[in-house]
Design an enzyme around this catalytic site. Structure first.
Site, PDB file in Angstrom:
ATOM      1  N   ARG A   8       6.196 -96.428  18.278  1.00  0.00           N
ATOM      2  CA  ARG A   8       6.942 -95.302  18.829  1.00  0.00           C
ATOM      3  C   ARG A   8       6.123 -94.454  19.801  1.00  0.00           C
ATOM      4  O   ARG A   8       6.646 -93.954  20.795  1.00  0.00           O
ATOM      5  CB  ARG A   8       7.451 -94.416  17.690  1.00  0.00           C
ATOM      6  CG  ARG A   8       8.552 -95.098  16.914  1.00  0.00           C
ATOM      7  CD  ARG A   8       8.988 -94.281  15.725  1.00  0.00           C
ATOM      8  NE  ARG A   8      10.163 -94.920  15.118  1.00  0.00           N
ATOM      9  CZ  ARG A   8      10.780 -94.465  14.043  1.00  0.00           C
ATOM     10  NH1 ARG A   8      10.329 -93.382  13.432  1.00  0.00           N
ATOM     11  NH2 ARG A   8      11.834 -95.088  13.561  1.00  0.00           N
ATOM     12  N   HIS A  56      10.198 -85.756  15.835  1.00  0.00           N
ATOM     13  CA  HIS A  56      10.889 -86.480  14.776  1.00  0.00           C
ATOM     14  C   HIS A  56      10.190 -86.401  13.431  1.00  0.00           C
ATOM     15  O   HIS A  56      10.839 -86.307  12.399  1.00  0.00           O
ATOM     16  CB  HIS A  56      10.999 -87.939  15.216  1.00  0.00           C
ATOM     17  CG  HIS A  56      11.788 -88.810  14.295  1.00  0.00           C
ATOM     18  ND1 HIS A  56      13.065 -88.490  13.912  1.00  0.00           N
ATOM     19  CD2 HIS A  56      11.486 -89.985  13.667  1.00  0.00           C
ATOM     20  CE1 HIS A  56      13.522 -89.435  13.098  1.00  0.00           C
ATOM     21  NE2 HIS A  56      12.574 -90.332  12.918  1.00  0.00           N
ATOM     22  N   ARG A  91       3.336 -93.299  12.716  1.00  0.00           N
ATOM     23  CA  ARG A  91       4.087 -93.968  11.662  1.00  0.00           C
ATOM     24  C   ARG A  91       4.967 -95.070  12.237  1.00  0.00           C
ATOM     25  O   ARG A  91       5.603 -94.876  13.274  1.00  0.00           O
ATOM     26  CB  ARG A  91       4.976 -92.951  10.936  1.00  0.00           C
ATOM     27  CG  ARG A  91       5.896 -93.577   9.905  1.00  0.00           C
ATOM     28  CD  ARG A  91       6.669 -92.543   9.134  1.00  0.00           C
ATOM     29  NE  ARG A  91       7.688 -91.869   9.930  1.00  0.00           N
ATOM     30  CZ  ARG A  91       8.903 -92.366  10.200  1.00  0.00           C
ATOM     31  NH1 ARG A  91       9.244 -93.576   9.774  1.00  0.00           N
ATOM     32  NH2 ARG A  91       9.765 -91.675  10.910  1.00  0.00           N
TER      33      ARG A  91
END
Lengths: 601, 248
Positions: free
Chosen positions: A314, A380, A415
């Site tokens: 990401r 996020h 993550r």
């Protein structure tokens, strides 16, 4: 004397997302008298928003997978800053935790031979995410919710914890107020599990709801537990960008997992231009190879070629979209185009991504089976959080535990999608076990009466204060400040500016005025939450200033590359007489049996 | 492009209150919840409403918009008549708390009465095999986000107050998700009849109409449950069998 209702429990769980509910189930199953306190109604926590799936090496969709590969992917995605022991426990235990959900009634999508199906996601070598269309989080939270209501755990809805209470250096309880009545509640407890999620509401463009004000991180820090790696904030590459009122709302990575591609305004598939050296061998070299991968997985075959670059981690994808926009190649509303319409049939899209279909149709008038979506990065997730021990999930404050997003260590600098839902289950359960020293046979510690009185007075001060600022104005300005100065890319001057501004915000938050009464008063509730947001924001900015390199979710314009001096250190934030201090600590050495799965970062 | 709209929002506590009028400047693409937030941030910081995800996934922001039960986060302002004042009021079938917030705790009480999922034993290879075609219909019911709009419009609850005897469409759908779950081994028919009160539903399909997840609550959940109850309790051969064997 201040008025409050007193409750006595063995274990108090704060937060009712996946981690909190899983902790409560475990704690109650062990016979501990357990309470779960949550800011919203049961079943509404942020876990419900999780879309893509829960990562676990079940080997249902591809038998080449293993816990070792999951461990390797997690460490690689985290740029080797993860606490390896947490990554190891997570990879080993996730499959059992998923199967356990099925035993409790969860209905995952199936493989052709009747097992839990798994989908591809960024950074995962094999299809690994157990899922239910694009509403996996809902399935998880409902399963846990329906389980917990039949356990011996008491549920307290719409209640916010404002202060943790100690006895010496030991947790003793917590003070809460009911949002519905405005009345105070004292919880005496031998152990407290914080499962309060992240703090994304401190940013202007965010996928997080009002609840995510960094309460757990702030409560822990105020009580002198240590925070870890707070500089690492995940900006999800694909949030909605238009209309403005939904800017930041999440668009699942599942769109790319199902074959969606990212295009700039010239129609160029730009992710091929941004493949980092370390991942060069993991992703397709040509569009043909990437297309073949989609063709294979679309019919449920084992992929024989490498993944499309849209499925890079990401941090990489978010930075690439930002770079395209900066270079003037963005979509009309300042994002990139995410196209699934030309890759999959309308029926496939509606079956695999039903909630994305409705979300765009209803909120943006876009039919994703016919047109491309416009997407851009949105705040996020926080990789950083409360420092915990891997086996027990206990923080550095005896009796205080943390699990889920509020805890740190598993995800390192970035993550992987799908690892948070499995994180909640694995470490929620471990936090619910707790440590033998916190179990029910031990005495309960008495909170200090003066501390309770002071906490209540603090909470009510904004009602009596006249002429102070409106909490909504301060919140909006804090969000803009954090977005501009501590966002997806950072520089020393902006971070220093942010820290100076946070000194001002701290004073402003201490000088808010609130109208109305205590019962269901969102203005007052926001004033309480802002205190947490300022602490959590400061921790992020301080750690970001100190890390003079770019790694994972932390990108510095002035230090754009990895720096080996930072490759092996975590940042620890602690509380020295009310002042936040930072120190670097060397990473734990990876055990010999796992060395073969980690790479130089 | 922004324009100004007139909003009438119900304000008060425990049904003692009135509509307040607000003139709000709105932008393209805004939903009703955005307008409520704008009123909070500018004119009425203590205006009470529930919300979380703002994407139609959590079911918190249920209210009656122009009299229609809706999720405020999924109701775009440009889909409402532009020449009329827009009214926003709390759900009517639940006790009023404050402004747009109601006490929905009854739903949690009903849910707790439903016995937990009871899986059959695992197969010899340690797995639970279920096929997609078997779980499709259960997955439809499990899409429910518990917004309680269906409970709010159901006549049996809203007009007749059958809260003691009737679980309402939400929990009949939940019961259906257990009853039709390929792994569940519990006998749920007696509860569906007595505790769930499936007979109170007279199939007007109001619940289906308001469901934001487009679950076919009446056709796919409630009617099949009614059939199963009828088969068990009202089939003449079964009735005779029960009389002869003394089974319930």
């Amino acid at each position: 004397m201040a008025q409050y209702t007193t409750h006595e429990f063995d274990v108090l769980v704060v937060g009712a997302g996946g981690a909190g509910l899983r902790a409560a189930i475990e704690s109650a199953a062990l016979g501990a008298k357990t309470a779960v306190v949550m800011k919203s109604l049961l079943g509404k926590a942020h876990t419900v928003m999780a879309e893509g799936g829960a990562a676990a090496a079940l080997q249902n969709a591809d038998d080449r997978d293993s816990w070792q590969t999951h461990f390797r992917d997690t460490m690689k995605g985290g740029k080797q800053l993860n606490f390896y022991r947490m990554a190891e426990l997570h990879a080993k235990e996730a499959p059992d935790r998923i199967r356990e959900l099925e035993e409790w009634g969860a209905v995952f999508d199936r493989t052709p031979n009747g097992l839990i199906n798994q989908r591809n996601f960024g950074g995962h070598t094999y299809p690994r995410l157990a899922h239910v269309g694009d509403r996996t989080g809902l399935e998880m939270i409902r399963t846990l919710q329906d389980k917990v209501v039949h356990m011996a755990a008491e549920i307290f809805m719409e209640m916010t914890i404002t202060h943790l209470l100690k006895n010496g250096n030991r947790i003793a309880g917590a003070l809460a107020y009911s949002r519905v009545t405005g009345e105070f509640h004292l919880f005496k407890a031998k152990a407290i599990v914080l499962a309060t999620g992240g703090g994304g509401k401190a940013f202007a463009i965010t996928s997080n709801s009002w609840e995510y004000s960094g309460d757990g991180q702030a409560l822990a820090w105020r009580s002198c537990a240590e925070l870890l790696d707070m500089e690492f904030v995940q900006f999800h590459p694909t949030g909605m960008v238009w209309p403005l009122s939904v800017r930041g709302t999440l668009v699942t990575e599942g769109v790319r997992g199902e074959g969606g591609v990212l295009l700039n305004k010239d129609g160029r598939r730009f992710m091929f231009d941004y493949i980092p050296e370390a991942f060069r061998n993991d992703v397709a070299a040509t569009e043909e190879e990437a297309n073949q991968w989609v063709a294979e997985v679309a019919v449920g075959k084992r992929a024989t070629v490498r993944r499309p670059p849209e499925l890079l981690t990401r941090d990489v994808v978010a930075r690439s979209i930002r770079a395209e926009v900066q270079a003037g190649r963005g979509s009309p509303h300042g994002g990139a185009f995410l196209d699934i319409a030309s890759r999959r049939t309308a029926a496939d899209i509606q079956r695999k991504l039903p909630s994305m279909y409705h979300q765009f149709k209803q909120l943006a008038n876009v039919d994703i089976t016919k047109e491309a979506m416009e997407v851009g990065p949105t705040c996020h997730y926080m990789m950083g959080g409360i420092r915990v021990e891997a086996e027990t999930a206990m923080s550095t404050l005896p009796g205080l535990f943390a699990a889920g997003e509020v805890a740190a260590g598993l995800h390192g600098a970035n993550r992987l999608g799908g690892n948070s839902l499995s994180d909640l289950l694995v470490f929620g359960r471990r936090a619910g076990w707790g440590r033998p020293s916190t179990r029910r046979r031990n005495p309960r510690f008495q909170p200090d009466q003066q501390e309770i009185e002071k906490a209540i007075a603090d909470n009510l001060a904004c009602f009596a204060r006249k002429g102070g600022e409106n909490p909504y104005t301060v919140h909006r300005e804090l969000q803009d400040m954090m977005q501009d100065n501590v966002g997806i890319v950072r520089t020393e001057s902006e971070l220093k500016h942010a820290l100076a501004k946070l000194d001002e915000f701290e004073k402003r938050v201490a000088n808010l005025s609130v109208d109305g009464a205590r019962a269901y008063n969102p203005g007052w509730n926001l004033a309480m939450d802002l205190r947490s947001m300022v602490v959590t924001s400061r921790a992020i900015a301080m750690a970001a200033l100190e890390r003079k390199e770019s790694r994972g979710g932390h990108s510095r314009i002035d230090y754009p590359d990895y720096d080996k001096n930072f490759a092996n250190v975590n940042h620890i934030l602690s509380n020295k007489d009310g002042v936040m201090t930072l120190r670097a600590e060397p990473l734990p050495k990876v055990s010999d049996d796992l060395k073969q799965y980690v790479e130089e970062a | 492009m922004s324009r100004t709209v007139k909003m009438k929002v119900y304000r008060g506590e425990q049904n003692v209150g009135q509509f307040h009028e607000y003139d709000v400047s709105i932008d393209d693409g805004m939903v009703v919840l955005d307008v409520i937030h704008r009123i909070q941030a500018t004119e009425a910081p203590d205006l009470a409403c529930r919300w979380n995800c703002k994407a139609g996934k959590c079911g918190s922001c249920s209210a009656e918009v122009n009299g229609k039960p809706s999720l405020m986060c999924m109701t775009r302002m440009d889909t409402l008549p532009q020449d009329k004042i827009i009214t926003v009021e709390p759900l009517k079938a639940f006790p009023h708390v404050r402004d747009l917030v109601t006490d929905v705790s009854w739903n949690y009480t009903v849910n707790k009465k439903i016995r937990p999922f009871k899986p059959r034993p695992k197969a010899a290879d340690g797995t639970h095999r279920m096929y997609q075609y078997e779980v499709d219909r259960v997955q439809e019911f499990r899409k429910c986000i518990e917004c309680y709009l269906c409970q709010n419009v159901c006549h049996a609850l809203r007009n007749h107050g059958k809260h003691e005897e009737f679980a309402g469409p939400r929990f009949l759908a939940r019961l259906a998700s257990l009853e039709m779950h390929p792994l569940d081994s519990d006998d749920r028919i007696p509860f569906i009849k007595e505790g769930g009160g499936v007979g109170f539903c007279n199939i007007t399909k109001c619940c289906t109409e308001v469901c934001p997840e487009h679950i076919h609550i009446t056709d796919n959940a409630i009617i099949p449950l009614k059939e199963r109850v009828a088969d068990r309790y009202y089939d003449p051969i079964q009735m005779l069998f029960r009389v002869l064997t003394g089974n319930k």
